[in-house]
Design an enzyme around this catalytic site. Structure first.
Site, PDB file in Angstrom:
ATOM      1  N   LEU A 126      -5.629  -1.611  -1.528  1.00  0.00           N
ATOM      2  CA  LEU A 126      -5.331  -1.952   0.318  1.00  0.00           C
ATOM      3  C   LEU A 126      -6.079  -3.632   0.462  1.00  0.00           C
ATOM      4  O   LEU A 126      -7.076  -3.270   0.262  1.00  0.00           O
ATOM      5  CB  LEU A 126      -6.812  -0.219  -0.156  1.00  0.00           C
ATOM      6  CG  LEU A 126      -6.397  -0.288   1.889  1.00  0.00           C
ATOM      7  CD1 LEU A 126      -6.585   0.987   2.164  1.00  0.00           C
ATOM      8  CD2 LEU A 126      -6.997  -1.427   2.819  1.00  0.00           C
ATOM      9  N   GLU A 162      -4.203  -6.593   2.421  1.00  0.00           N
ATOM     10  CA  GLU A 162      -3.524  -7.216   2.776  1.00  0.00           C
ATOM     11  C   GLU A 162      -3.435  -7.952   2.325  1.00  0.00           C
ATOM     12  O   GLU A 162      -2.120  -9.503   2.210  1.00  0.00           O
ATOM     13  CB  GLU A 162      -3.207  -7.226   4.956  1.00  0.00           C
ATOM     14  CG  GLU A 162      -3.357  -6.146   5.050  1.00  0.00           C
ATOM     15  CD  GLU A 162      -4.160  -4.872   4.923  1.00  0.00           C
ATOM     16  OE1 GLU A 162      -5.375  -4.884   5.180  1.00  0.00           O
ATOM     17  OE2 GLU A 162      -3.439  -3.595   5.129  1.00  0.00           O
ATOM     18  N   ASP A 173       0.325  -3.954  12.873  1.00  0.00           N
ATOM     19  CA  ASP A 173      -1.345  -3.744  13.047  1.00  0.00           C
ATOM     20  C   ASP A 173      -1.676  -4.695  12.089  1.00  0.00           C
ATOM     21  O   ASP A 173      -3.228  -4.955  12.582  1.00  0.00           O
ATOM     22  CB  ASP A 173      -0.982  -2.628  13.542  1.00  0.00           C
ATOM     23  CG  ASP A 173      -0.273  -1.750  14.774  1.00  0.00           C
ATOM     24  OD1 ASP A 173      -0.644  -0.851  16.044  1.00  0.00           O
ATOM     25  OD2 ASP A 173       1.091  -1.657  14.195  1.00  0.00           O
ATOM     26  N   HIS A 181      -1.064   1.759  16.153  1.00  0.00           N
ATOM     27  CA  HIS A 181       0.768   1.832  15.465  1.00  0.00           C
ATOM     28  C   HIS A 181       1.397   1.422  16.357  1.00  0.00           C
ATOM     29  O   HIS A 181       2.381   2.015  15.844  1.00  0.00           O
ATOM     30  CB  HIS A 181       0.313   3.312  14.179  1.00  0.00           C
ATOM     31  CG  HIS A 181      -1.173   3.236  13.858  1.00  0.00           C
ATOM     32  ND1 HIS A 181      -1.710   3.983  14.407  1.00  0.00           N
ATOM     33  CD2 HIS A 181      -0.797   3.266  12.327  1.00  0.00           C
ATOM     34  CE1 HIS A 181      -2.707   3.941  12.730  1.00  0.00           C
ATOM     35  NE2 HIS A 181      -2.018   3.818  11.526  1.00  0.00           N
ATOM     36  N   GLU A 235       1.105  -1.279  -0.030  1.00  0.00           N
ATOM     37  CA  GLU A 235      -0.011   0.323  -0.066  1.00  0.00           C
ATOM     38  C   GLU A 235       0.958   1.240   0.193  1.00  0.00           C
ATOM     39  O   GLU A 235       1.670   1.258   0.985  1.00  0.00           O
ATOM     40  CB  GLU A 235      -1.242  -0.074   1.126  1.00  0.00           C
ATOM     41  CG  GLU A 235      -1.486  -1.417   1.435  1.00  0.00           C
ATOM     42  CD  GLU A 235      -2.309  -1.417   2.635  1.00  0.00           C
ATOM     43  OE1 GLU A 235      -2.410  -0.799   4.223  1.00  0.00           O
ATOM     44  OE2 GLU A 235      -2.913  -2.553   2.817  1.00  0.00           O
ATOM     45  N   GLN A 255       1.881  -1.620   5.768  1.00  0.00           N
ATOM     46  CA  GLN A 255       2.556  -0.353   5.955  1.00  0.00           C
ATOM     47  C   GLN A 255       2.552  -1.157   7.577  1.00  0.00           C
ATOM     48  O   GLN A 255       3.320   0.365   7.934  1.00  0.00           O
ATOM     49  CB  GLN A 255       0.903  -0.040   5.526  1.00  0.00           C
ATOM     50  CG  GLN A 255       0.959   1.339   5.215  1.00  0.00           C
ATOM     51  CD  GLN A 255       0.092   2.390   4.554  1.00  0.00           C
ATOM     52  OE1 GLN A 255      -0.732   2.391   4.683  1.00  0.00           O
ATOM     53  NE2 GLN A 255      -0.352   2.771   3.177  1.00  0.00           N
ATOM     54  N   PHE A 256       1.922  -1.338   8.683  1.00  0.00           N
ATOM     55  CA  PHE A 256       1.550  -1.062   9.782  1.00  0.00           C
ATOM     56  C   PHE A 256       1.915  -2.779  10.533  1.00  0.00           C
ATOM     57  O   PHE A 256       0.596  -2.870   9.662  1.00  0.00           O
ATOM     58  CB  PHE A 256       0.954   0.047  10.308  1.00  0.00           C
ATOM     59  CG  PHE A 256       1.231   1.201   9.817  1.00  0.00           C
ATOM     60  CD1 PHE A 256       2.131   2.042  10.921  1.00  0.00           C
ATOM     61  CD2 PHE A 256       0.803   1.923   8.958  1.00  0.00           C
ATOM     62  CE1 PHE A 256       2.292   3.376  10.433  1.00  0.00           C
ATOM     63  CE2 PHE A 256       0.415   2.554   8.567  1.00  0.00           C
ATOM     64  CZ  PHE A 256       1.329   3.542   9.490  1.00  0.00           C
TER      65      PHE A 256
END
Ligand SMILES: Cc1ncc(C[n+]2csc(CCOP(=O)(O)OP(=O)(O)O)c2C)c(N)n1
Ligand SMILES: [Mg+2]
Lengths: 374, 353
Positions: free
Chosen positions: B51, B53, B78, B121, B27, B75-76
């Site tokens: 977008l 995962e 989390d 995050h 992303e 991206q994170f």
């Protein structure tokens, strides 16, 4: 390694795919435009369907007799899965087709040339099982030299992996496509729309034949009680994906529709969503008894009747074939029964790979492709 | 003096140029942004994904199986949790097929707290990651290690998870820890490889000539030699533990700090040698403390070094709560802090059986 033998289809075939999706809904059936298949092809198709059915029945028998812990497979899907396997461009690397199959795909593998004994070995979880060395259930093959990605139990994950192999194929050029298949209930998982989104990104459409074999069941749950969409194939429309729903119980129809879809994908390098209506002839798995279901259409019986009526095969010949394959499979299962189990000490083998097997294979197929000016 | 994020970027560039990397994707990974932390700016194989995962991990697996060399970014960390079954699939590809296939891919993702990231995050993933067999798991604490570990991750024929401590992404290397070939002046490096603000469509980076400096997967680094106590840590906690250890010098407490760098397969040889020498162990990380990776290290220490231990091995880790609260007080109460670490070091070093 064999090189691709694929010849691009005449343009009109790809256009034919366009016509029907708009005008007559998604349903596709044999039309007068479809040339009759040669009798030799029909005979070959029947031979494979029969062998595939008898293989599944042998596997069921093995499980019931204690020569295996669990059975799951594809009896009832032969009329779709055999033509699919016959039409695969079999080989290793991006210039051939990748297959992301599921646990009902044995007929496809047989049609590709797999040895039925290997399925028996996986059922008996012996060390010689070439698919998993006795680690995985029956019906969970892996054949790297034919691009058959390991079948795994979690439903639908193959639809998230398929864009990756197809992305590599599109980048490489050539006519190789990715084929992904799974059941109807599984389309409720997020991986299914993942596949639709990732294969239809504008400018980055991917050559994937997205198959859903719809037997209208997920174990014990009737599809109609959970799904509001009229046709699963309708879901492709929003993404501009060519979609079709076909009668997967008719092998001639399956052959024509799969061929047409593949020709389009091989040349246009874009996806097709194909929903094939099929039967589930022995229930979900051994957990639900694995007994023959009288109420559903039996594609093998229907096809045999048709071939008899057309004078292509006789009942006597069919009976003879059946007896021959039954005996061969029985003998093979007895041999497999004597083969060794894997040693417990091998459990740590292959947790990590020592070499980049797939990377080396890719380099080899690139070299071959360059050699022939692909 | 590259930052960690610049070091990762330079490693990915080397990967593209010399190690066969075919795809760096995820992303906002491609132009114009080049990653929310800028890790992928200016890379020629970087592209933006949907977008999704599951799609990112699934596609990375597919690419890998087709003999490509993908680096996928989540991206994170989390947001990696809904891909765990796919991570298991990647980790099990070789084993399940009894060695028929391998699955060479890298997943890189920022982890941990320390940037006021609030509940979603700040997650750690070390405990979860080490619970997925078939993966190698690395976590650098310096730009130089990030560079060398990324190169090794790319080269490895197995799936490798590259956990980047997000609070360290913009931290600069300490003197003497430069990446060979990077310009001495950090402003010059920035001019060369950081995308300009505004329109970037005409921009191309000027990559410094950095070498194939592999830092082997599975090798810990002893950050500080010491006599009284072995501290095993990784990621953001390395610098925190080192500072705490330095505080104790004036009190005559001499702490050894080991940066694990690779969580799996980890460097037991270095750990064991140190623990047997100091006879005391403290493990520090940010992850939630229950079923924490540090518990495994302690279990092994108890099993293999029991009779040399002079104090009970101890774990300092994150509180077992659902997330890291945003307010400073909440974050400080949730993850180990320097003062608390120093206090525990002192207690352990002085503990008499
Ligand atoms: C993710 C996941 N959830 C649940 C299961 C258990 N399970 C195995 S098969 C199945 C039903 C699948 O139905 P469908 O997708 O229609 O395929 P079919 O078996 O009918 O061919 C379920 C729920 C599983 N294997 N994976
Ligand atoms: Mg079904």
């Amino acid at each position: 390694m064999s090189t691709s033998s694929y010849q691009p289809a005449p343009r009109s075939d790809a256009e034919a795919l366009d016509d029907t999706t708009e005008k007559s809904g998604n349903e596709r059936n044999v039309t007068s435009a479809d040339a009759a298949l040669a009798p030799e092809l029909l005979v070959r198709m029947h031979d494979l369907m029969l062998k595939a059915r008898l293989l599944e029945e042998r596997l069921i028998r093995m499980q019931k007799q204690g020569d295996g812990y669990f059975w799951i497979g594809g009896p009832g899907e032969e009329a779709f899965n055999v033509p699919l396997g016959m039409l695969v461009d079999r080989g290793e690397g991006v210039f051939h087709d990748y297959l992301h199959l599921h646990y009902r795909s044995s007929a496809t593998l047989l049609a590709m040339g797999a040895d039925p004994v290997d399925a028996l070995r996986q059922m008996k979880n012996v060390a010689s099982d070439p698919y998993s060395g006795g680690r995985n259930f029956a019906g969970h093959p892996s054949i790297r030299k034919w691009n058959v990605v390991p079948v795994s139990s979690p439903i639908e994950v193959q639809y998230s992996m398929a864009p990756g192999t197809a992305y590599a194929q599109k980048r490489a050029g050539g006519h190789g496509i990715t084929i992904v298949t799974g059941g109807d209930a599984g389309t409720a998982e997020g991986d299914f729309p993942t596949c639709l989104v990732w294969t239809s990104r504008p400018g980055h459409e991917l050559p994937v034949l997205i198959i859903v074999t719809n037997n209208q069941w997920g174990i014990s749950t009737a599809g109609a009680t959970q799904h509001g969409e009229k046709r699963i194939s309708d879901r492709g429309k929003a993404f501009g994906i060519k979609c079709m729903t076909i009668d997967g119980n008719d092998p001639e129809n399956s052959y024509h529709q799969i061929k047409r879809a593949m020709d389009y994908i091989r040349t246009e390098r874009k996806p097709v969503l194909m929903e094939a209506m099929v039967s589930r002839l022995y229930g979900h798995s051994s957990s639900s008894g694995a007994n023959y279901v009288q109420e559903e259409a039996d594609c093998l019986m229907t096809f045999e009747k048709k071939l008899e009526e057309r004078g292509i095969l006789t009942r006597a010949h069919i009976d003879e074939l059946r007896a021959k394959y039954t005996q061969e499979l029985l003998d093979a299962s007895k041999r497999v029964r004597e083969e060794a189990q894997p040693e417990g000490s091998t459990i740590y083998d292959h947790v990590f790979a020592e070499t980049n097997i797939v990377g080396l294979a890719a380099a080899k197929s690139r070299a071959t492709a360059n050699g022939r000016g692909n | 003096m590259a930052t960690m994020v610049q070091a990762i970027r330079m490693a990915l560039h080397v990967g593209e140029e010399r190690l066969g990397v075919t795809d760096v994707f995820g992303e906002d990974v491609g132009p114009p942004l080049g990653g929310v932390f800028t890790a992928t700016q200016g890379l020629k194989t970087a592209w933006n994904s949907p977008l999704d995962e599951r799609g990112i991990i699934g596609t990375a697996i597919g690419l890998a199986l087709a003999g490509q060399c993908p680096v996928a970014e989540i991206q994170f960390v989390d947001y990696v949790f809904n891909t765990i079954d796919l991570l298991k699939l990647a980790g099990g590809m070789s084993w399940s097929s009894n060695g028929d296939w391998n699955c060479p891919l890298v997943v890189m993702t920022p982890v941990g707290s320390g940037i006021h990231g609030s509940i979603y995050h700040s997650h750690s993933f070390d405990g979860m990651a080490t619970h997925i067999p078939g993966w190698k798991i690395v976590m650098p604490s310096t730009p130089r290690d990030a560079y060398g570990l990324m190169l090794s991750a790319i080269k490895d024929p197995n799936p490798v998870m590259f956990l980047a401590p997000k609070a360290l992404l913009r931290a600069k290397a300490a003197p003497g820890e430069e990446i060979p070939g990077e310009p001495a002046d950090e402003r010059q490096l920035s001019k060369m490889i950081d995308a300009p603000l505004g329109d970037r469509s005409q921009w191309t980076p000027q990559w410094p000539d950095t070498p194939d400096m592999f830092i082997p997967i599975g090798e810990a680094r002893t950050v500080r030699k010491g006599r009284d106590l072995t501290v095993v840590t990784y990621g953001r906690m390395v610098a925190v533990c080192t500072k705490a250890a330095e505080e104790l010098v004036s009190e005559g407490v001499d702490v050894e700090v080991i940066d694990l760098r690779t969580l799996w397969p980890y460097d037991w040889k270095t750990l064991k040698e140190s623990i047997e020498r100091t006879s005391r162990l403290l493990v520090v990380n940010e992850d939630t403390e229950v079923t924490n990776f540090g518990e495994h290290i302690i279990r092994r220490t108890v099993e293999e070094c029991f009779y040399v231990l002079s104090s009970p091995p101890k774990l300092l880790a994150g509180a077992a709560v659902p997330g890291i609260g945003l307010a400073d007080n909440l974050e400080h109460a949730s993850v180990p802090q320097r003062a608390g670490i120093a206090k525990t070091m002192r207690e352990l070093a002085q503990h008499q059986p």
